[in-house]
Design a protein around this motif. Sequence first.
Motif, short mmCIF file in Angstrom:
data_model
loop_
_atom_site.label_atom_id
_atom_site.label_comp_id
_atom_site.label_asym_id
_atom_site.label_seq_id
_atom_site.Cartn_x
_atom_site.Cartn_y
_atom_site.Cartn_z
N LEU A 166 6.92 7.76 2.87
CA LEU A 166 6.58 8.97 2.12
C LEU A 166 7.76 9.95 2.14
N ALA A 167 8.37 10.13 3.31
CA ALA A 167 9.50 11.06 3.42
C ALA A 167 10.69 10.56 2.60
N PHE A 184 2.69 6.31 -3.57
CA PHE A 184 2.35 7.73 -3.47
C PHE A 184 2.51 8.38 -4.82
N ASN A 230 13.45 13.89 -5.17
CA ASN A 230 14.12 15.19 -5.23
C ASN A 230 15.57 15.05 -5.70
N LEU A 289 11.51 19.48 1.95
CA LEU A 289 11.43 18.16 1.34
C LEU A 289 10.19 18.10 0.44
N GLY A 322 -3.40 19.80 -6.92
CA GLY A 322 -3.72 19.10 -5.67
C GLY A 322 -4.68 19.92 -4.82
N ARG A 332 3.35 11.77 -6.67
CA ARG A 332 3.88 13.13 -6.47
C ARG A 332 4.31 13.68 -7.81
N PRO A 389 3.99 4.27 6.90
CA PRO A 389 3.72 5.07 5.70
C PRO A 389 4.42 6.43 5.71
N TRP A 390 4.44 7.11 6.85
CA TRP A 390 5.06 8.45 6.89
C TRP A 390 6.56 8.38 6.65
N ALA A 445 0.82 -1.23 0.00
CA ALA A 445 0.00 0.00 0.00
C ALA A 445 0.85 1.27 0.00
N THR A 487 10.05 10.60 -1.25
CA THR A 487 10.03 11.98 -1.74
C THR A 487 11.45 12.52 -1.84
N LEU A 488 12.26 12.23 -0.84
CA LEU A 488 13.66 12.68 -0.86
C LEU A 488 14.38 12.08 -2.07
N TRP A 501 -1.02 8.30 3.97
CA TRP A 501 0.22 8.98 4.36
C TRP A 501 0.66 8.69 5.79
#
Lengths: 443, 320
Positions: A301-302, A119, A309, B221, A351, A121, A297-298, A116, A305-306, B274
């Motif tokens: 996600l971090a 994400f 980037n 971020l 969004g 982005r 999940p958090w 699951a 995302t990093l 999330w």
Amino acid sequence: MALSGLDIYKLLPKTNCKDCGFPTCLAFAMQIAKKAVTVDKCPHISPQVKQKLEEASLPPIKPVEITTADGSFIIGNETVLFRHEEKFRNPTAVGFILEDNLSYEQISSRIMQIEALRFERIGQQLTPNLIAIRQTKDRQEFVKTVKIISEKTKFALVLLSTDIDAVKEALGYLKGRRPIVWGIDEKNAAIFAPIIKEYQAILAVCGKDLDQLSKVTTMLQNQGVQDIVLDIGQAKPKERLWLLTQIRRLALKKSVRSLGYPTMVIVEQDDVYQQTLEAATYILKYGSIVLLKDSYPWQALALLTLRQNIYSDPQKPLQIEPKVYPIGAVNQDSPLLVTTNFSLTYYTVVGEVEASKVPSYVVSVDTEGMSVLTAWAAEKFTPEKISQSLVKFGVKDLVKHKTIIIPGYVAVMSGDLEEQSGWKVIVGPKEASGIPSFLKSWH
Amino acid sequence: MAIEQLKECWQTKINTVTIGATAEQGGSRLHTVTVGGQTGLPFLSAEAEIPYKPQIAFEIWDILPLDWPEDLMRVYGGCLANPLEWAEKCVEDFNAGLLCIRLQGAHPENENRTPEQEAHFIQQLLRQIKVPIIILGCGDDEKDNAVLCACAEAAKGERCLIGSASSNNYKTLVASCIADGHNVIAQSPIDINIAKQLNILITDIGLSADRIVMDPTVGALGYGLEYAYSIMERARLAAFSGDKMMAMPFICMIGQEAWRSKEARASQQDFPTWGEATARGIIWEATTAVSFLQAGADILVMRHPQAIEKVRQYIELFNI
């Protein structure tokens, strides 16, 4: 590292015989260095020299293909120490560790939870890549766990076990899936190499320092094992950062072949925040695979995302096609918002428009991938540009009203824009986060 | 054959900047904070001297914070309405060694507080709190010139770090930093050339290079973090290769950026995939912070006490 034209020239016969089609050996050498021709155009070269030249043209960090149940991805093949020098090529593969002492139900729920972690982005799907299975008990338990997990997920797999019989049995079961087999060191490399070759698996070599790693990879190279990753072991974070930096530097700047492989780090700090921050460090600095103990999940996600980037191309900002986008069930009365075609800006706006639940049109003006303020300063987001875009996209046929909403940061242009476009201009919020309340109250 | 490590030996070190002055130094702080002085990339002490660890400043406002998410406000309890209490809580409860005061109340769109009011507030704060401080303006150039000068005078001799000077507006602030013995923040918009030019302009009018800290304007971020990350890496490499006008320590406004992002603010109800919202906010700020530490940040301005605690632990872990 690639050889220069002069380095290559020294290895050629220097007879200027022209058999290669070039006037001199030096001219030919220069062309080889530019990769415009291959060395076999010279009929007089010795096999030793040929091999040397071919080796020099290999990438300094080997690309290794990791297989999933329905595809594959590449790690390694990096060419720089800092992303501004060019770019980082193949994103760090992120994975999670499952132990074989879990019940069937526990495995199922962990896998469901990991599956699951998807994400979206700025138009890209972010997902983890690997599941690692660690042996804590006997062979049967391990193989059973591997079977269950491989049936339940398409993720690429890592086997954290040095029990040769257990690994052999698991590999037999995972035919065609090419898992990564971890834990190969000086002592067991000779026993593992033939099995790994037979099943075409990937070897994760373990060593606590550069000498140990290099010794084992050299041994494996001599046995014909190609697909290797380097695990730098359970050192302190500072020491691991140093080792990862050294491996990258030595491979790129000193052409150390025995260290020219993707890297792998296992992060198992109990404090889940520190675990995440340590993993983040290896995404920034030279980790090709990062395996974590937890999978909140958090956290994912971090980290994902990093990764997105840091692995973006510094020369090419992510852009979207400039046009008018309907968001939600739009009609002729829907509001019309103007923004840039920089992906980050566009997707942030979209969004928020979605969150407002007010169906709207978003006009993305071609700003060559610049954000609102940068584009405004660079004169890519001007009253002329916006007016032209409105005409080009035929916006007047989409709505009955003649009103556009512009970003709050460019409020100064409203007068000019009204004059040039003939549209009524309303100044929207400065930050995208203000869009929902703005749209709700305005509508 | 043993592998020989490849160690970088750079020619130039980053300037050291000291914030705060003790009684002997003409101020009233109980300690001072020094950053910079390193001769190599972050945490690579095997090849470089890294005499000072990165520092974290707690961000404090002179008015009730605008637009901070509730979750973040709640951690501080009821003290946010009283900046002196707020500052004290940071020092007493959260062990803050450095505070960053943002004078948002001076903004014409907020309470439009006068330079005298803000100077008085800074005086009170300095009397009550004994840690070194950073003072930030409200973002309105004209107002900031008046307010920051008054505050610089009120804090004369305390060697604060005051910001921000930009290439369009630096003379007034720099002049009062020179007059009253403070350090200055030189802010540039994610642009290495402007950053260097501003450092030259500021030193040209007489502030010594070891009293400048650069703010490269970072993104959070997921919101352009990689732009400032690479600008900082480039600036550092230029400094180490001998460019003295790039050799200033970095300050990064982490909290301000991180807590604007949707990922740090949204509830779990709105975004069930999330994960838990409190942990997500903390990790968003902490991951942003750690990324910039790896790019060379010397001072981080942050908001959530728990994120600060985690980043402090991280700095310790990467120093042993």
